[in-house]
Write a protein that holds these residues in place. Sequence first.
Motif, PDB file in Angstrom:
ATOM      1  N   CYS A 174       0.817  -1.222   0.000  1.00 27.68           N
ATOM      2  CA  CYS A 174       0.000   0.000   0.000  1.00 27.68           C
ATOM      3  C   CYS A 174       0.846   1.265   0.000  1.00 27.68           C
ATOM      4  CB  CYS A 174      -0.950  -0.004   1.199  1.00 27.68           C
ATOM      5  SG  CYS A 174      -2.546   0.745   0.827  1.00 27.68           S
ATOM      6  N   VAL A 175       1.868   1.300  -0.865  1.00 23.45           N
ATOM      7  CA  VAL A 175       2.782   2.441  -0.902  1.00 23.45           C
ATOM      8  C   VAL A 175       2.953   3.013  -2.311  1.00 23.45           C
ATOM      9  CG1 VAL A 175       5.189   3.155  -0.551  1.00 23.45           C
ATOM     10  CG2 VAL A 175       4.045   1.745   1.155  1.00 23.45           C
ATOM     11  N   LEU A 176       3.001   2.166  -3.340  1.00 23.09           N
ATOM     12  CA  LEU A 176       3.235   2.676  -4.683  1.00 23.09           C
ATOM     13  C   LEU A 176       2.149   3.661  -5.117  1.00 23.09           C
ATOM     14  CD1 LEU A 176       5.351   0.380  -4.720  1.00 23.09           C
ATOM     15  CD2 LEU A 176       4.794   0.081  -7.138  1.00 23.09           C
ATOM     16  N   ASN A 177       0.942   3.511  -4.553  1.00 22.11           N
ATOM     17  CA  ASN A 177      -0.125   4.453  -4.884  1.00 22.11           C
ATOM     18  C   ASN A 177       0.186   5.874  -4.405  1.00 22.11           C
ATOM     19  OD1 ASN A 177      -1.149   4.597  -2.002  1.00 22.11           O
ATOM     20  ND2 ASN A 177      -1.474   2.436  -2.438  1.00 22.11           N
ATOM     21  N   LEU A 178       1.133   6.017  -3.484  1.00 22.34           N
ATOM     22  CA  LEU A 178       1.470   7.334  -2.939  1.00 22.34           C
ATOM     23  C   LEU A 178       2.453   8.111  -3.815  1.00 22.34           C
ATOM     24  CD1 LEU A 178       1.859   6.465   0.856  1.00 22.34           C
ATOM     25  CD2 LEU A 178       0.085   7.910  -0.166  1.00 22.34           C
TER      26      LEU A 178
END
Length: 296
Positions: free
Chosen positions: A143-147
Amino acid sequence: MSEQLLESVKSKYGAVAESSLSNDYAGVQAVAEAFGYTAEELTSIPAEANMGLSCGNPTATAHLRPGEVVVDLGSGGGLDVFLASKLVGPTGRAIGIDMTTAMIERARANAKVGGYTNVEFYQSTIEQIPLPNASVDCVISNCVLNLTPDKPAVFREIARVLKPGGRVAISDIALKHDLPEAVAQSMAAYVGCIAGAIKIEDYKNGLLAAGFEHVEIVDSGADLNAYAKVENQAGCCSPAMDTSNPFQLVETACCTPAPTEPSLHDDLTALLSQYDVNAAAASVKVYAIKPQPADY
């Protein structure tokens, strides 16, 4: 990433890192379990490694083996790094990368408490991974690449650090179709991993453009409303309260004043109460392989 957006992400996630959120809170554990962690996994690592920020369990699908080197992009408090360290064993290495100072400090403290000897944490953005070319067997992320607004740069960096034949096992948020305009333009929705997400097809094409093959992106079917279970559980009072409701709100008056700015989880809860994000967004499992040379 605009300076305002960068500072907002750092501020919100830094505040989570400095909070008392941990697996000792029922709501935090419930979020992790909703996205695929077992109770046994969560109790096998330091409680402070879990802060209710996951959208999947990448170590469950990474097929890690003893002796491998695995890197976790956006490692937070070290949750997935610690689980990976057990799977790669003493001859392997589990490396965490995070841009937030407070997260790195929390992860290193957790590593010391847990007595881990095969883990490392580095402070950096994931657009510039501080590792040599072809030095990693597996890249995970949760849940990090979306940032990151420059996802192609991240995909290229992942390809650079992976060994030929290396693999990607990522949990992330991706879009099934366009978000409502109010959500797409919301800073809280961006920092909360929703507004910065891209469409599943664009995610796949981005990995293919970076040179990956056998790319698969699977909707896990997890309910994104699970994040609301953490609401108001970041206080410093003991979570071990005499109550029949394990998700009872933690009263903060007994310790420090309530923060003047809403927390990351407060923002997410407000967003989820207004919009059905499951209609447009999904928790996805991302798989890809870096090709071997033709003469391998």
